[in-house]
Design a protein around this motif. Structure first.
Motif, PDB file in Angstrom:
ATOM      1  N   LEU A   1       0.843  -1.200   0.000  1.00  0.00           N
ATOM      2  CA  LEU A   1       0.000   0.000   0.000  1.00  0.00           C
ATOM      3  C   LEU A   1       0.877   1.248   0.000  1.00  0.00           C
ATOM      4  CD1 LEU A   1      -2.870  -0.811   2.548  1.00  0.00           C
ATOM      5  CD2 LEU A   1      -3.041  -0.650   0.056  1.00  0.00           C
ATOM      6  N   ALA A   2       1.993   1.168   0.685  1.00  0.00           N
ATOM      7  CA  ALA A   2       2.977   2.248   0.635  1.00  0.00           C
ATOM      8  C   ALA A   2       3.855   2.037  -0.594  1.00  0.00           C
ATOM      9  CB  ALA A   2       3.824   2.255   1.896  1.00  0.00           C
ATOM     10  N   GLU A   3       3.873   3.016  -1.493  1.00  0.00           N
ATOM     11  CA  GLU A   3       4.693   2.869  -2.699  1.00  0.00           C
ATOM     12  C   GLU A   3       6.179   3.044  -2.390  1.00  0.00           C
ATOM     13  OE1 GLU A   3       3.409   5.705  -5.537  1.00  0.00           O
ATOM     14  OE2 GLU A   3       4.114   7.461  -4.415  1.00  0.00           O
ATOM     15  N   ARG A   4       6.467   3.697  -1.255  1.00  0.00           N
ATOM     16  CA  ARG A   4       7.858   3.847  -0.812  1.00  0.00           C
ATOM     17  C   ARG A   4       7.842   4.346   0.630  1.00  0.00           C
ATOM     18  NH1 ARG A   4       6.666   8.691  -3.165  1.00  0.00           N
ATOM     19  NH2 ARG A   4       7.578  10.571  -2.212  1.00  0.00           N
ATOM     20  N   TRP A   5       9.015   4.280   1.267  1.00  0.00           N
ATOM     21  CA  TRP A   5       9.164   4.869   2.596  1.00  0.00           C
ATOM     22  C   TRP A   5      10.609   5.297   2.810  1.00  0.00           C
ATOM     23  CZ3 TRP A   5       8.762  -0.445   2.015  1.00  0.00           C
ATOM     24  CH2 TRP A   5       9.807  -1.218   2.549  1.00  0.00           C
ATOM     25  N   GLU A   6      10.774   6.208   3.755  1.00  0.00           N
ATOM     26  CA  GLU A   6      12.107   6.662   4.142  1.00  0.00           C
ATOM     27  C   GLU A   6      12.278   6.466   5.647  1.00  0.00           C
ATOM     28  OE1 GLU A   6      10.345   9.841   2.836  1.00  0.00           O
ATOM     29  OE2 GLU A   6      10.446   8.915   0.862  1.00  0.00           O
ATOM     30  N   THR A   7      13.546   6.335   6.047  1.00  0.00           N
ATOM     31  CA  THR A   7      13.875   6.227   7.469  1.00  0.00           C
ATOM     32  C   THR A   7      14.919   7.283   7.778  1.00  0.00           C
ATOM     33  OG1 THR A   7      13.535   3.843   7.265  1.00  0.00           O
ATOM     34  CG2 THR A   7      14.535   4.616   9.296  1.00  0.00           C
ATOM     35  N   PRO A   8      14.484   8.501   8.091  1.00  0.00           N
ATOM     36  CA  PRO A   8      15.452   9.570   8.377  1.00  0.00           C
ATOM     37  C   PRO A   8      16.389   9.234   9.528  1.00  0.00           C
ATOM     38  CG  PRO A   8      13.223  10.453   8.164  1.00  0.00           C
ATOM     39  CD  PRO A   8      13.095   8.965   8.206  1.00  0.00           C
ATOM     40  N   ASP A   9      15.876   8.456  10.486  1.00  0.00           N
ATOM     41  CA  ASP A   9      16.688   7.971  11.599  1.00  0.00           C
ATOM     42  C   ASP A   9      16.049   6.666  12.072  1.00  0.00           C
ATOM     43  OD1 ASP A   9      14.804   8.504  13.991  1.00  0.00           O
ATOM     44  OD2 ASP A   9      14.910  10.475  13.026  1.00  0.00           O
ATOM     45  N   PRO A  10      16.737   5.885  12.908  1.00  0.00           N
ATOM     46  CA  PRO A  10      16.205   4.569  13.289  1.00  0.00           C
ATOM     47  C   PRO A  10      14.873   4.604  14.032  1.00  0.00           C
ATOM     48  CG  PRO A  10      18.554   4.676  13.740  1.00  0.00           C
ATOM     49  CD  PRO A  10      18.125   6.070  13.398  1.00  0.00           C
ATOM     50  N   GLN A  11      14.420   5.789  14.430  1.00  0.00           N
ATOM     51  CA  GLN A  11      13.171   5.876  15.176  1.00  0.00           C
ATOM     52  C   GLN A  11      12.073   6.631  14.423  1.00  0.00           C
ATOM     53  OE1 GLN A  11      15.701   6.308  19.270  1.00  0.00           O
ATOM     54  NE2 GLN A  11      13.582   6.931  19.409  1.00  0.00           N
ATOM     55  N   THR A  12      12.277   6.853  13.114  1.00  0.00           N
ATOM     56  CA  THR A  12      11.283   7.562  12.309  1.00  0.00           C
ATOM     57  C   THR A  12      11.107   6.858  10.965  1.00  0.00           C
ATOM     58  OG1 THR A  12      11.974   9.658  13.314  1.00  0.00           O
ATOM     59  CG2 THR A  12      10.587   9.790  11.354  1.00  0.00           C
ATOM     60  N   TYR A  13       9.851   6.535  10.634  1.00  0.00           N
ATOM     61  CA  TYR A  13       9.516   5.919   9.352  1.00  0.00           C
ATOM     62  C   TYR A  13       8.451   6.774   8.670  1.00  0.00           C
ATOM     63  CZ  TYR A  13      11.966   1.637  10.726  1.00  0.00           C
ATOM     64  OH  TYR A  13      12.919   0.714  11.099  1.00  0.00           O
ATOM     65  N   VAL A  14       8.727   7.183   7.430  1.00  0.00           N
ATOM     66  CA  VAL A  14       7.803   8.013   6.657  1.00  0.00           C
ATOM     67  C   VAL A  14       7.310   7.196   5.456  1.00  0.00           C
ATOM     68  CG1 VAL A  14       7.463  10.186   5.434  1.00  0.00           C
ATOM     69  CG2 VAL A  14       9.101  10.075   7.348  1.00  0.00           C
ATOM     70  N   PHE A  15       6.006   6.868   5.455  1.00  0.00           N
ATOM     71  CA  PHE A  15       5.411   6.068   4.388  1.00  0.00           C
ATOM     72  C   PHE A  15       4.596   6.964   3.452  1.00  0.00           C
ATOM     73  CE2 PHE A  15       6.041   3.099   7.870  1.00  0.00           C
ATOM     74  CZ  PHE A  15       6.540   1.979   7.227  1.00  0.00           C
ATOM     75  N   HIS A  16       4.731   6.692   2.146  1.00  0.00           N
ATOM     76  CA  HIS A  16       3.970   7.413   1.127  1.00  0.00           C
ATOM     77  C   HIS A  16       3.036   6.411   0.440  1.00  0.00           C
ATOM     78  CE1 HIS A  16       6.695  10.861   1.593  1.00  0.00           C
ATOM     79  NE2 HIS A  16       7.658   9.948   1.673  1.00  0.00           N
ATOM     80  N   LEU A  17       1.735   6.621   0.576  1.00  0.00           N
ATOM     81  CA  LEU A  17       0.741   5.672   0.068  1.00  0.00           C
ATOM     82  C   LEU A  17       0.503   5.840  -1.431  1.00  0.00           C
ATOM     83  CD1 LEU A  17      -1.998   5.976   2.860  1.00  0.00           C
ATOM     84  CD2 LEU A  17      -0.031   4.423   2.784  1.00  0.00           C
ATOM     85  N   HIS A  18       0.120   4.728  -2.074  1.00  0.00           N
ATOM     86  CA  HIS A  18      -0.377   4.805  -3.446  1.00  0.00           C
ATOM     87  C   HIS A  18      -1.649   5.651  -3.477  1.00  0.00           C
ATOM     88  CE1 HIS A  18       2.195   2.009  -5.672  1.00  0.00           C
ATOM     89  NE2 HIS A  18       2.189   1.220  -4.605  1.00  0.00           N
ATOM     90  N   GLN A  19      -1.852   6.351  -4.549  1.00  0.00           N
ATOM     91  CA  GLN A  19      -3.068   7.151  -4.711  1.00  0.00           C
ATOM     92  C   GLN A  19      -4.152   6.319  -5.393  1.00  0.00           C
ATOM     93  OE1 GLN A  19      -2.284  10.896  -6.530  1.00  0.00           O
ATOM     94  NE2 GLN A  19      -4.355  11.695  -6.237  1.00  0.00           N
ATOM     95  N   GLY A  20      -5.410   6.544  -5.013  1.00  0.00           N
ATOM     96  CA  GLY A  20      -6.529   5.928  -5.707  1.00  0.00           C
ATOM     97  C   GLY A  20      -6.856   4.514  -5.282  1.00  0.00           C
ATOM     98  N   ILE A  21      -6.445   4.105  -4.087  1.00  0.00           N
ATOM     99  CA  ILE A  21      -6.813   2.781  -3.570  1.00  0.00           C
ATOM    100  C   ILE A  21      -8.111   2.920  -2.786  1.00  0.00           C
ATOM    101  CG2 ILE A  21      -6.127   0.894  -2.031  1.00  0.00           C
ATOM    102  CD1 ILE A  21      -3.249   1.443  -2.765  1.00  0.00           C
ATOM    103  N   HIS A  22      -9.025   1.978  -2.987  1.00  0.00           N
ATOM    104  CA  HIS A  22     -10.335   2.041  -2.344  1.00  0.00           C
ATOM    105  C   HIS A  22     -10.623   0.769  -1.555  1.00  0.00           C
ATOM    106  CE1 HIS A  22     -10.685   4.956  -5.651  1.00  0.00           C
ATOM    107  NE2 HIS A  22     -11.526   5.605  -4.855  1.00  0.00           N
ATOM    108  N   PHE A  23     -11.389   0.925  -0.491  1.00  0.00           N
ATOM    109  CA  PHE A  23     -11.968  -0.224   0.183  1.00  0.00           C
ATOM    110  C   PHE A  23     -13.092  -0.779  -0.688  1.00  0.00           C
ATOM    111  CE2 PHE A  23     -10.249   2.244   3.812  1.00  0.00           C
ATOM    112  CZ  PHE A  23      -9.467   1.251   4.393  1.00  0.00           C
TER     113      PHE A  23
END
Length: 505
Positions: free
Chosen positions: A73-95
């Motif tokens: 669901l996350a198209e990518r993520w970054e870890t600026p430091d070992p205690q921070t995770y930034v997830f970027h979701l795909h656009q247009g996903i529906h339940f």
């Protein structure tokens, strides 16, 4: 004798040619041993729940073939430091009810676990989370209290699934996900029916419906398959039944390397078993290749680690324990355990459940250990009693198995850390090694897979020498299905993800 009797009962029916197809043409019936306990992916931890949930829900990340983590669901993520995770979701996903899946749903899924909206043992896996931010609809930021090497694993499919914002404690009654299938109905101890999600954000499944039929008895499951009223069963039969079903021209037996691990746990506080030489001697006295061939018809691989060989953190550079009764006898002599006049060195009690295959294994081990002077006294208990005794350390030796849990490297912390003594983990043999604890802490403090792999490989080398457990073998994943079911892929985990691409013909 058990194999012979089963063949006499089943073979005439297998050869009778009597079969009928289940339901509509584009529907398949999958046999499961028990009902899922809860189809809320925040709650259900039993195999039927997690495996069906993987078809109904999507997770932020996904396991690859080497049990690494890749985007989902996350198209990518970054870890600026070992205690921070930034997830970027795909656009247009529906339940499946049409609502758009956003960062708010991701935050709610985890917050509802941590704040008690739902009561679940999975909350233990998210205790390192300090807070979750959602700066926009497609961005989720996790702030951790401390580095956590299992964090991504606890967000992947099987362990997690994103639910709509506001989903409460009764969500399991009518669960709504974003997966390739959607729930139609569920009836306790009878079946679960799911149907194709035509708007799935990836390639939609080709099957119209899948019915998971609850059939607890293995012989009944075999008969359902041979007469065509069911299409598929995975890891559902002992080896003798698989061999009989393979002779049915209407069925196909497929198998591949699996991750289910059979192992033996030692109570390392026991006066006898605290001696590494005794544990090593027991390992050398077990003829694992013979057991694999005789009990599992060759459908298993030797194991020297908790992790499967395909895993990114697995290593072959560990101490091995091939069958060698002469070396076992020499170790026992040096450990100060001479044979008495009857050839016995000492007695060890082995507790088992009443599971038939486990009891057969115990009897084989009893015979093999007797050859080196160890009298194995077998004690069988109903599973609840057996499990209670194991978790409170009331045992000397006990057979057990990992189903799925050994696919995450955090299994080493859960099984071998001093902090994981029951009830805080599965270190039921009370194994202690300060160097293992140090390496576990070092792996947890890093977000770099290469560094973690080095730590986990050193841990495997230490425990392969110390032998708090004997890793016996990984059982193959075995699928038995009708010929009408095509393009089924076999997962090492034994899950149902192959139904995403399967079709009937």
């Amino acid at each position: 004798m058990r194999k012979f009797c089963f063949a006499l009962i089943l073979l005439p029916m297998l050869l009778s040619g009597c079969h009928r197809r289940p339901g509509p043409t584009n529907t398949v019936t999958v046999l499961i041993e028990s009902s899922p306990t809860n189809l809320d992916p925040r709650i259900g931890v039993d195999a039927p729940s997690e495996r069906i949930d993987m078809l109904l829900f999507d997770a932020l990340v996904h396991r690859d073939k080497h049990f690494g983590i890749e985007p989902w669901l996350a198209e990518r993520w970054e870890t600026p430091d070992p205690q921070t995770y930034v997830f970027h979701l795909h656009q247009g996903i529906h339940f499946t009810d049409g609502r758009t899946l956003t960062s708010r749903d991701v935050k709610w899924t985890i917050d509802s676990i941590l704040n008690g909206t739902v009561v679940t043992v999975k909350a233990n896996g998210y205790q390192s989370i300090a807070s979750i931010d959602t700066p926009d609809r497609l961005t989720v930021i996790f702030h951790l209290k401390r580095p956590d090497s299992s964090f991504l694993w606890n967000l992947c499919d099987g362990a997690s699934g994103i639910v709509p914002y506001g989903s409460g404690a009764d969500f399991w009654r009518h669960p709504i996900g974003s997966g390739p299938f959607k729930l139609v109905s569920q009836a306790q101890d009878r079946d679960v029916l799911i149907s194709r999600n035509p708007a799935y954000w990836q390639a939609p499944p080709r099957l119209q419906e899948v019915r998971f039929a609850v059939v607890p008895d293995a012989t009944t499951r075999a008969l359902e398959l041979q007469k065509g009223s069911a299409d598929l069963a995975i890891n559902a039969f002992p080896s003798d039944m698989v061999a009989a079903l393979a002779r049915n021209n209407n069925l196909i037996v497929e198998s591949g390397p699996g991750t289910i691990l059979n192992y033996i746990t030692f109570n390392t506080r026991d006066p006898l078993l605290r001696d590494i030489r005794v544990r090593q001697a027991i390992a050398l006295a077990i003829n694992r290749p013979l057991i694999i061939q005789s009990l599992f018809d060759g459908r298993a691989r030797l194991a020297e680690s908790l992790l499967p060989p395909e895993h990114w953190a697995w290593t072959a550079e560990v101490e091995h324990h091939p069958y060698n009764p002469q070396a076992a006898n020499a170790l026992l002599d040096r450990a100060g355990h001479p044979r008495d006049s009857r050839g016995t060195r000492f007695h060890i009690a082995m507790k088992t459940s009443t599971d038939e295959t486990t009891r057969l294994l115990a009897m084989v081990l009893q015979q093999q250990l007797a050859a080196v002077g160890i009298q194995l006294d077998l004690r069988s208990f109903e599973f609840a009693t057996f499990y209670a005794d194991i978790t409170r350390g009331a045992f000397q030796m006990a057979p057990s198995r990992w189903i799925g849990g050994n696919e995450a490297p955090d299994i080493f912390r859960y099984s071998y850390a001093k902090a994981s003594f029951p009830p805080h983990g599965a270190n039921r043999g009370y194994y202690e090694n300060p160097e293992v604890d140090r390496l576990l802490a070092d792996a947890a403090a890093s977000s770099q897979q290469t560094k973690q792999a080095q730590d986990y490989q050193q841990i495997q080398q230490i425990v392969a020498h110390d032998l708090p457990t004997i890793d016996l073998w990984y059982l193959d994943t075995v699928a038995v299905h009708t010929r009408r079911l095509k393009n089924l892929t076999i997962s090492p985990s034994g899950d149902f993800n192959g139904l995403r691409t399967a079709f009937v013909h």
